[in-house]
Each structure stands twice: as structure tokens, then as C-alpha cells.
Scaffold this motif. Structure first.
Motif, PDB file in Angstrom:
ATOM      1  N   ILE A  86       0.919  -1.222   0.096  1.00  0.00           N
ATOM      2  CA  ILE A  86       0.003  -0.212   0.009  1.00  0.00           C
ATOM      3  C   ILE A  86       0.770   1.075  -0.157  1.00  0.00           C
ATOM      4  O   ILE A  86       2.018   1.328   0.400  1.00  0.00           O
ATOM      5  N   PRO A  87       0.344   2.217  -0.656  1.00  0.00           N
ATOM      6  CA  PRO A  87       1.131   3.637  -0.528  1.00  0.00           C
ATOM      7  C   PRO A  87       1.148   4.124   0.946  1.00  0.00           C
ATOM      8  O   PRO A  87       0.473   3.754   1.785  1.00  0.00           O
ATOM      9  N   PHE A  88       2.498   4.638   1.182  1.00  0.00           N
ATOM     10  CA  PHE A  88       2.665   5.055   2.509  1.00  0.00           C
ATOM     11  C   PHE A  88       1.782   6.249   3.161  1.00  0.00           C
ATOM     12  O   PHE A  88       1.334   6.152   4.139  1.00  0.00           O
ATOM     13  N   ARG A  89       1.119   6.745   2.152  1.00  0.00           N
ATOM     14  CA  ARG A  89       0.379   7.835   2.559  1.00  0.00           C
ATOM     15  C   ARG A  89      -1.250   7.163   2.593  1.00  0.00           C
ATOM     16  O   ARG A  89      -2.202   7.705   3.194  1.00  0.00           O
ATOM     17  N   LEU A 154      12.956   0.001  -2.358  1.00  0.00           N
ATOM     18  CA  LEU A 154      12.467   0.042  -0.835  1.00  0.00           C
ATOM     19  C   LEU A 154      11.132   0.390  -0.724  1.00  0.00           C
ATOM     20  O   LEU A 154      10.537  -0.369  -0.014  1.00  0.00           O
ATOM     21  N   PHE A 155      10.536   1.439  -1.523  1.00  0.00           N
ATOM     22  CA  PHE A 155       9.335   2.038  -0.879  1.00  0.00           C
ATOM     23  C   PHE A 155       8.387   2.109  -1.782  1.00  0.00           C
ATOM     24  O   PHE A 155       7.173   2.803  -1.638  1.00  0.00           O
ATOM     25  N   ASP A 156       8.673   1.629  -3.247  1.00  0.00           N
ATOM     26  CA  ASP A 156       7.487   1.684  -4.309  1.00  0.00           C
ATOM     27  C   ASP A 156       7.321   3.286  -4.540  1.00  0.00           C
ATOM     28  O   ASP A 156       5.974   3.475  -4.806  1.00  0.00           O
ATOM     29  N   ASP A 164       8.166  13.587  -1.156  1.00  0.00           N
ATOM     30  CA  ASP A 164       7.125  13.594  -0.163  1.00  0.00           C
ATOM     31  C   ASP A 164       7.585  12.647   0.971  1.00  0.00           C
ATOM     32  O   ASP A 164       7.571  12.822   2.065  1.00  0.00           O
ATOM     33  N   LEU A 165       8.413  11.406   0.542  1.00  0.00           N
ATOM     34  CA  LEU A 165       8.512  10.264   1.466  1.00  0.00           C
ATOM     35  C   LEU A 165       9.630  10.838   2.220  1.00  0.00           C
ATOM     36  O   LEU A 165       9.592  10.746   3.642  1.00  0.00           O
ATOM     37  N   LYS A 166      10.658  11.684   1.875  1.00  0.00           N
ATOM     38  CA  LYS A 166      11.745  11.931   2.261  1.00  0.00           C
ATOM     39  C   LYS A 166      11.496  13.028   3.591  1.00  0.00           C
ATOM     40  O   LYS A 166      12.041  13.100   4.523  1.00  0.00           O
ATOM     41  N   LYS A 167      10.427  13.937   3.413  1.00  0.00           N
ATOM     42  CA  LYS A 167       9.872  14.726   4.391  1.00  0.00           C
ATOM     43  C   LYS A 167       9.446  14.105   5.341  1.00  0.00           C
ATOM     44  O   LYS A 167       9.471  14.566   6.644  1.00  0.00           O
TER      45      LYS A 167
END
Length: 241
Positions: A86-89, A154-156, A164-167
């Protein structure tokens, strides 16, 4: 197994707390229910294939998945993974893994439930590694330089999703709250030095961490520290799951 000095110091300084196994065990089932109960699925960032087995691509998710498999007397097979990407969001916590069933549980809740099954020294080692490895993982991501393909594996994520992920990474496990003012490079070096003291522990979480580093990040400062024999032993843990 020789306990590293860093853990000996912890045992000496903190009163021993023993948590006994309770009836509220966390369960994981395959996507095809093994019983009439609600199947529980582990939501992760991404997966990779080891032999014919699908596994999570981050160390926190991999360790959680293997422990749940172990706890429920299941075997790793290509047809019974109990995983979903699933998306991390898509997580209410903006981080993964999460356990999806009749409710959604964060990694903190999952780890708390898993910890109930450890006693005495094992409880402290588990708690110690939860903190140390998560911190090391976060600071590795924040300090090391990766190309976009690594983030995708790693995170797709790709393109603007990487930014967005880095933040979001500093918010994982309340990292920014616990360390509001921090020299990341110095902290990373400190953790790397500590890692050399406990990386030879015979532990599933540590094995999961080493496997992910070896699969995706062998070029990092962490990867350069891990001797081949410890990498080999970590894969034996996986093969015996």
C-alpha cells in the motif's frame, strides 16, 4: 551467545521487567483465511522475491512479518504471504507496516503485542533492538545518498513521491520528537559504532535488518561493516522461517 557490553550496561542500569504472555495474541493469516476468523494482512511499502518467497523490502516490516509467521506456526511459501503493498500515505500513520484486519494497528502497537511473548533478558534485547535498529534505519535513510531507483525498490515511490517520503521519514517512530536538535552525521557515526557491538547477536530482528541492507544497501556505511559470516547467518534465519 555473548551479550555485548552495551546491553550489559543496559541490564545493570534498568530494573528488570518481565512481561508474561497474555491471551490477546496478535495473529496473522494468509489472504485465504485459515479459519472462520477475520484474516489479518500486513501492509508494507514494497516486496521483493527471495527464491520463490515474497518478502517486505524494509527491515521493520520484514522483522515484523517473520515474527508473526513464527508466532502463528506458519511457513513462508509463495502461495501464502499475508502481505499487501500500500502507498505510505494510505496508512493513517503515514508509515508502514500496519496490520489490517477488523481494525488497523500501527507498528508501535504490533511491536507492543509481539513484546508480550518475550521474557527476562529476551524482552530487553527485543526492546533494545526495536529502538536501536529503527534509529539506525532512519538515520541511514537521512544521511546516506541514494539514487531514485533505491527509493523505488525500497518504498515503491517515484518522482514527487520520493520528495514526499523524504519529508516524512523524520516523523517515523517519533524520531523528530525524540531528537529535535541533532547533528545527523555524528549521530549516525555513533550508531554505527554501537552497531559493531551488537550486530553478531543471534536475533530475528537483527537478521532481518542485515538481510535488507545486504539486498538493497550493501554500499552504505552499514553494509561495509557487516562481515560475510554474519550475512550468511542472517539468511539461515530466513531459510529456517
Amino acid at each position: 551467545m555473548k551479550i555485548p557490553q552495551i546491553l550489559d550496561d543496559l541490564f545493570d542500569s534498568v530494573p528488570l521487567k518481565i512481561i508474561h504472555e497474555s491471551d490477546n495474541d496478535i495473529q496473522i493469516k494468509s489472504p485465504t483465511p485459515l479459519s472462520n476468523s477475520v484474516p489479518l494482512i500486513l501492509g508494507v511499502y514494497n516486496t521483493f522475491h527471495y527464491k520463490d518467497i515474497e518478502l517486505p523490502t524494509d527491515p521493520i516490516s520484514l522483522a515484523t512479518y517473520l515474527r508473526l509467521i513464527q508466532k502463528n506456526d506458519l511457513k513462508l511459501t509463495s502461495s501464502s504471504t499475508g502481505l499487501t503493498k500500500i502507498p505510505f500515505r494510505g496508512s493513517p500513520y503515514n508509515s508502514l507496516p500496519i496490520l489490517i484486519g477488523d481494525s488497523i494497528e500501527s507498528i508501535q502497537k504490533i511491536q507492543k503485542n509481539i513484546a508480550k511473548h518475550y521474557k527476562g533478558e529476551e524482552f530487553f534485547i527485543n526492546d533494545f533492538l526495536d529502538t536501536k535498529l529503527y534509529n539506525l534505519w532512519i538515520t541511514c535513510l537521512l544521511t546516506e545518498k541514494f539514487d531514485d531507483e533505491i527509493y523505488h525498490k525500497l518504498f515503491d515511490v517515484k518522482d514527487f513521491e520520493i520528495y514526499d517520503l523524504k519529508k516524512e521519514i523524520p516523523n517515523w517512530n517519533d524520531f523528530k520528537v525524540r531528537y529535535p536538535s541533532l547533528n545527523l552525521k555524528k549521530f549516525y557515526n555513533l550508531q554505527l559504532n554501537e552497531f559493531t557491538e551488537y550486530m553478531d547477536l543471534d536475533n530475528l530482528k537483527l537478521a532481518s535488518f542485515i538481510i535488507i541492507i545486504n539486498e538493497f544497501l550493501p554500499f552504505t556505511e552499514i553494509g561495509k561493516l557487516i562481515p560475510p559470516e554474519i550475512v550468511e547467518r542472517s539468511y539461515k534465519v530466513l531459510n529456517n522461517s
